[in-house]
Design an enzyme around this catalytic site. Structure first.
Site, mmCIF file in Angstrom:
data_model
loop_
_atom_site.group_PDB
_atom_site.id
_atom_site.type_symbol
_atom_site.label_atom_id
_atom_site.label_comp_id
_atom_site.label_asym_id
_atom_site.label_seq_id
_atom_site.Cartn_x
_atom_site.Cartn_y
_atom_site.Cartn_z
ATOM 1 N N PHE A 137 -78.925 5.994 6.558
ATOM 2 C CA PHE A 137 -80.244 6.527 6.432
ATOM 3 C C PHE A 137 -81.028 6.311 4.920
ATOM 4 C CE2 PHE A 137 -82.392 10.090 4.234
ATOM 5 C CZ PHE A 137 -83.280 10.935 5.061
ATOM 6 N N VAL A 138 -81.902 6.214 4.731
ATOM 7 C CA VAL A 138 -82.654 4.715 4.223
ATOM 8 C C VAL A 138 -83.909 6.113 3.621
ATOM 9 C CG1 VAL A 138 -82.067 2.770 5.311
ATOM 10 C CG2 VAL A 138 -83.763 4.184 5.722
ATOM 11 N N LYS A 175 -84.014 0.017 13.576
ATOM 12 C CA LYS A 175 -82.496 0.343 13.956
ATOM 13 C C LYS A 175 -82.504 0.584 14.852
ATOM 14 C CE LYS A 175 -82.448 4.014 9.982
ATOM 15 N NZ LYS A 175 -81.538 5.380 9.607
ATOM 16 N N ARG A 198 -95.330 10.772 6.704
ATOM 17 C CA ARG A 198 -95.644 11.257 5.375
ATOM 18 C C ARG A 198 -94.830 9.548 4.617
ATOM 19 N NH1 ARG A 198 -94.871 16.394 2.044
ATOM 20 N NH2 ARG A 198 -93.317 16.654 4.334
ATOM 21 N N ASP A 234 -86.391 4.234 15.182
ATOM 22 C CA ASP A 234 -85.520 4.959 14.627
ATOM 23 C C ASP A 234 -84.465 5.313 16.464
ATOM 24 O OD1 ASP A 234 -82.694 5.491 13.567
ATOM 25 O OD2 ASP A 234 -83.274 7.364 13.689
HETATM 26 P P1 5GP Z 1 -87.760 8.019 15.821
HETATM 27 O O1 5GP Z 1 -88.386 9.162 16.587
HETATM 28 O O2 5GP Z 1 -87.866 6.738 15.841
HETATM 29 O O3 5GP Z 1 -86.085 8.492 16.355
HETATM 30 O O4 5GP Z 1 -87.497 8.684 13.923
HETATM 31 C C1 5GP Z 1 -88.380 7.983 13.440
HETATM 32 C C2 5GP Z 1 -89.106 8.595 12.187
HETATM 33 O O5 5GP Z 1 -87.966 9.125 11.244
HETATM 34 C C3 5GP Z 1 -89.206 7.930 11.500
HETATM 35 O O6 5GP Z 1 -91.019 6.822 11.343
HETATM 36 C C4 5GP Z 1 -89.297 8.409 10.100
HETATM 37 O O7 5GP Z 1 -89.823 9.397 9.649
HETATM 38 C C5 5GP Z 1 -87.848 9.219 9.676
HETATM 39 N N1 5GP Z 1 -86.709 8.203 9.991
HETATM 40 C C6 5GP Z 1 -86.280 7.906 10.930
HETATM 41 N N2 5GP Z 1 -84.570 6.994 9.956
HETATM 42 C C7 5GP Z 1 -85.011 7.766 8.899
HETATM 43 C C8 5GP Z 1 -84.319 7.422 7.714
HETATM 44 O O8 5GP Z 1 -83.451 6.448 7.179
HETATM 45 N N3 5GP Z 1 -84.358 7.781 6.148
HETATM 46 C C9 5GP Z 1 -85.700 8.055 6.524
HETATM 47 N N4 5GP Z 1 -86.490 8.556 5.199
HETATM 48 N N5 5GP Z 1 -86.423 8.992 7.408
HETATM 49 C C10 5GP Z 1 -85.851 8.326 8.523
#
Ligand code: 5GP
Ligand code: MG
Length: 196
Positions: free
Chosen positions: A170-171, A149, A58, A121
């Site tokens: 964390f944002v 990130k 979302r 991330d």
């Molecule tokens: P990844 O699979 O790259 O670790 O994570 C990506 C997903 O994690 C992003 O699409 C997002 O939905 C969620 N996510 C990663 N970091 C944050 C954060 O700091 N805040 C929030 N609200 N969601 C995050």
């Protein structure tokens, strides 16, 4: 301020601004300029049969809404579709492998896809989604993320387009939540005391 707002603001300080609404608007505009000239996307035509812009729900819904409008004013009018993945549960760290909880409701055909997500991330989500769209027959998958990130990457994945390099916090805001809250904030902010 009415009583409810007063209660909210006392119990709940607003997140600190990391990227302001104005900074985001300017950056999304600049991204649209770059994306419009990407070799996979320029000259792809408009509407059904052309580019498919896929929003990862979302968290990316606000970014996607602004980006497709910025693209439209540059003559790119993609079909828009949605899918939803989860890895976070209610926490602030990925707690489980990425899984698809809602698939596209349209066929990709042999079309160029512009994948839009909020944050890159660990890289697991973008890798999962790119592979999924490839498997579904996308001609090309070009990715745009609002935030990168880089410090938290677990696998070697990069986005084609990045809005902002993001510190390891964390944002929330601009579509992104913490436990279902803050998605409507017009800026990207950090929650005091919450580490990524
Ligand atoms: P990844 O699979 O790259 O670790 O994570 C990506 C997903 O994690 C992003 O699409 C997002 O939905 C969620 N996510 C990663 N970091 C944050 C954060 O700091 N805040 C929030 N609200 N969601 C995050
Ligand atoms: Mg996401």
């Amino acid at each position: 301020m009415n009583a409810a707002e007063d209660r909210l603001s006392k119990s709940d300080p607003a997140p600190d601004v990391l990227f302001s609404a104005g900074q985001i608007a300017a950056r999304v505009d600049a991204l649209a300029d770059e994306i419009a000239f990407h070799p996979h996307l320029k000259n792809a035509g408009s509407g059904p049969g052309s580019i498919l812009a896929v929003c990862a729900l979302r968290g990316a819904f606000v970014f996607a809404a602004d980006l497709v409008r910025a693209l439209s004013s540059r003559g790119i009018d993609p079909e828009v579709a949605f899918l939803q993945v989860e890895s976070y549960g209610a926490g602030t760290r990925p707690s489980q492998p990425v899984r698809l909880v809602r698939d596209l409701e349209v066929g990709i055909g042999d079309r160029p896809v512009l994948l839009m997500d909020d944050i890159l991330d660990t890289g697991n989500t973008l890798e999962f989604l790119t592979r999924h769209l490839d498997d579904r027959g996308a001609r090309t998958v070009t990715s745009a993320v609002l935030l990168d990130k880089a410090a938290r990457r677990e696998i070697s994945v990069e986005a084609d387009f990045v809005g902002f390099d993001c510190p390891d916090h964390f944002v929330v805001g601009y579509g992104m939540d913490a436990g279902g809250r803050y998605r409507g904030l017009p800026y990207v902010g950090t929650l005091p005391g919450v580490r990524a």
